[in-house]
Enzyme design. Structure first.
Site, mmCIF file in Angstrom:
data_model
loop_
_atom_site.group_PDB
_atom_site.id
_atom_site.type_symbol
_atom_site.label_atom_id
_atom_site.label_comp_id
_atom_site.label_asym_id
_atom_site.label_seq_id
_atom_site.Cartn_x
_atom_site.Cartn_y
_atom_site.Cartn_z
ATOM 1 N N GLU A 176 12.752 24.241 33.494
ATOM 2 C CA GLU A 176 11.327 23.977 33.277
ATOM 3 C C GLU A 176 10.979 23.911 31.783
ATOM 4 O O GLU A 176 9.996 23.292 31.395
ATOM 5 C CB GLU A 176 10.463 25.046 33.987
ATOM 6 C CG GLU A 176 10.485 26.458 33.408
ATOM 7 C CD GLU A 176 11.631 27.333 33.930
ATOM 8 O OE1 GLU A 176 12.660 26.765 34.362
ATOM 9 O OE2 GLU A 176 11.503 28.569 33.889
ATOM 10 N N CYS A 221 17.212 30.816 37.707
ATOM 11 C CA CYS A 221 17.669 32.046 37.055
ATOM 12 C C CYS A 221 17.752 33.201 38.059
ATOM 13 O O CYS A 221 18.683 33.250 38.837
ATOM 14 C CB CYS A 221 16.796 32.355 35.847
ATOM 15 S SG CYS A 221 17.692 33.280 34.598
ATOM 16 N N HIS A 280 16.901 27.699 32.693
ATOM 17 C CA HIS A 280 15.478 27.418 32.921
ATOM 18 C C HIS A 280 15.165 25.948 32.617
ATOM 19 O O HIS A 280 14.705 25.629 31.521
ATOM 20 C CB HIS A 280 14.620 28.322 32.032
ATOM 21 C CG HIS A 280 14.638 29.754 32.452
ATOM 22 N ND1 HIS A 280 13.774 30.264 33.398
ATOM 23 C CD2 HIS A 280 15.424 30.780 32.072
ATOM 24 C CE1 HIS A 280 14.031 31.542 33.584
ATOM 25 N NE2 HIS A 280 15.033 31.893 32.789
#
Ligand code: GLN
Length: 540
Positions: free
Chosen positions: A516, A380, A514
């Site tokens: 993750e 990001c 993102h």
């Protein structure tokens, strides 16, 4: 009919109520039940989106674009069930709804009160949208005795009364501290906490006692007598080496069977913890170790990067490696000579972030990774800053920057309204509200075939979660491409950049989303698995 499990906490915060809830969810799932986990947060903010990560830890974003509490991240990682807007509520949202209804005249002139109007709204949130779910686990944020938590405790007390006893279970998580001077663990805080809970009408069915030392039989007996529960319902919850070991340890200590027993389920389904054993085994027996630098702004509080930390651990699991994360404050990176800390790292990652503080330090770290061919992963903000680094130092675009950091004519990163005047899709400008105005949630992307990203994802269609206001300014695309930046992932309409890579670099990837948030211990995100692998190769 769905059964409801309420998880409350006492004595102190940060005891791991979220993990305990997630672990119980995983255990019930491993016995073949379907589960859903919800978080009820008693603070007045409408959502955690505008809260500082320093105060509240990371903001977890769901598929449907809700900004939620980080505990929902634990729930997703442990159960692989995606959360949604229906799974996290705050006092702010509850009051918003009640006041909206009052203004509309829904209460027909009645006096609007905490009981029943606020509590009814909370109960609605708990019992709605649970079709086909065997167990709905509701965690109440904060600790018993907090003033702002009272309406939530009252609402679950009422539900305990309204629903059949076999449909509800109340779990209370407490601390049994070890007092070194006395050389023993103390049960008094737990007794007081349960007393507090009972004074508002809730008798816990199961107590989960966090303790760094073993709690012996006599103390378990004491807790049981004073807290009015059976000895079997006092579950020991010791400290663990990895959070992913909690399901098994809790199961061994009788947690899930006792919860089920309290709801009259005496013969629960057979448990299968194979996938958890595999995860724990891989974490406890790594075959290699690597050092990865995470260069960020909130490095003082690890909770600010919870999902990222977990995703790196998952990337390690995928490669049988232990990932040592070195948190580096980007504000201390002041010039190109200041790179000592980065020199010994196998990989460098710049995570998501906001605002100009520390941004130049991150750009210097990216420059270092690019020039020294160290695997670089930009997430990001980390991707946006990589674009700026390439624009400034390779394409020689003067004063290239993001309009979030500084107003310049060369905003390679900016608000879309700056260059797509008629674009109606994401109309955010400098006057937009801060809360809920970002590109949030899951969006599709198209990957260029033959790219590194393609090799990693093994697909050209991706869907990833977003949380950002700014985008790459596509007016600079051609110029950046000329100097080696590759736009290998775009939105299906070709307007928004999703992934960038770099020519002549072993592993340099920036992603606007993102990843993750979608990584799971038993299903590591391919980008993290690949980044860890590339970093391991770099070390050799
Ligand atoms: N601050 C950047 C933006 O709003 C990046 C956000 C992020 O990293 N999550 O676009």
């Amino acid at each position: 009919m769905t059964r409801y499990i309420f998880i409350t906490g006492g004595v102190a915060s940060s005891l791991g109520k979220g993990i305990a809830s997630a672990a119980l969810g995983a255990l019930l799932q491993s016995r073949g039940y379907s589960v859903k986990l919800r978080k009820l947060d008693p603070y007045l903010n409408v959502d955690p989106g505008t809260m500082s990560p320093y105060q509240h830890g990371e903001v977890f974003v769901t598929e449907d674009g809700t900004e939620t509490d980080l505990d929902l991240g634990h729930y997703e990682r442990f159960t692989d069930v995606n959360s949604s807007v229906q799974d996290n509520i705050t006092t702010g949202q509850i009051y918003n709804k009640v006041i909206e209804r009052e203004r509309r005249g829904d209460y027909l002139g009645g006096t609007v009160q905490i009981i029943p109007h606020v509590t009814d709204q909370i109960k609605d949130f708990i019992v709605n949208n649970n079709k086909g779910v065997d167990f709905c686990l509701c965690e109440i944020g904060g600790t018993v005795g907090d003033i702002e938590g009272l309406p939530f405790f009252e609402a679950i007390r009422q539900l305990g009364n309204e629903l059949p006893t076999s449909k509800t279970c109340f779990i209370h998580l407490t601390l049994v501290p070890y007092i070194a001077a006395a050389g023993e663990v103390k049960t008094k805080p737990t007794q007081h906490s349960v007393k507090e809970l009972r004074s508002i009408g809730i008798q816990p069915d199961v107590l989960v006692c966090r303790s760094e030392r073993d709690i012996d039989r006599s103390d378990i007996k004491k807790i049981a007598i004073f807290c009015n529960v059976s000895e079997d319902s006092v579950i020991q919850a010791p400290d663990v080496s990895t959070i992913y070991a909690t399901p098994k340890i809790y199961m061994n200590n009788g947690f899930d069977t006792q919860v089920l027993k309290s709801m009259n389920i005496k013969k629960p389904g057979k448990i299968n913890l194979r996938k958890w054993n595999k995860v724990v085994n891989s974490i406890n027996n790594p075959k290699a170790e690597i050092d990865i630098a995470v260069v960020g702004k909130y490095v003082g509080l690890k909770d600010a990067y919870k999902s990222l930390t977990e995703a790196l651990t998952h990337g390690g699991i995928a490669n049988d490696a232990k990932v040592n994360i070195h948190w580096i404050d980007s504000e201390i990176i002041k010039n190109k000579k200041n790179m000592n800390k980065l020199k010994s790292m196998s990989g460098i990652l710049v995570p998501g972030g906001f605002g100009k503080r520390g941004a130049e330090g991150k750009i210097l770290a990216i420059n270092f990774a690019r020039i020294n061919k160290i695997p670089y992963f930009g997430i990001c903000f980390g991707m946006q800053l990589a674009v700026i680094e390439v624009a400034r130092n390779m394409a020689k675009i003067k004063n290239a920057n993001s309009s979030e950091i500084s107003k310049t004519k060369n905003s390679v990163i900016g608000l879309m309204t700056e260059w797509e005047k008629d674009h109606k899709k994401f109309v955010r400008d400098n006057d937009s509200d801060y809360g809920g105005t970002m590109r949030l949630g899951s969006y599709p992307g198209l990957i260029k075939s033959g790219s590194l990203a393609h090799k990693i994802y093994k697909s050209i269609n991706i869907k990833e979660r977003h949380r950002h206001r700014y985008e790459v300014n596509t007016n600079f695309k051609k110029e950046l491409e000329k100097h080696g930046l590759k736009f290998t992932g775009m939105s299906p309409d070709g307007l928004l950049t999703e992934i960038v890579e770099l020519k002549n670099h072993p592993w340099f990837i920036g992603v606007q989303f993102h990843p993750e948030l979608k990584s799971r211990p038993f299903n590591p995100h391919p980008l993290f698995a690949s980044f860890v692998k590339a970093s391991m190769n770099n070390k050799n």
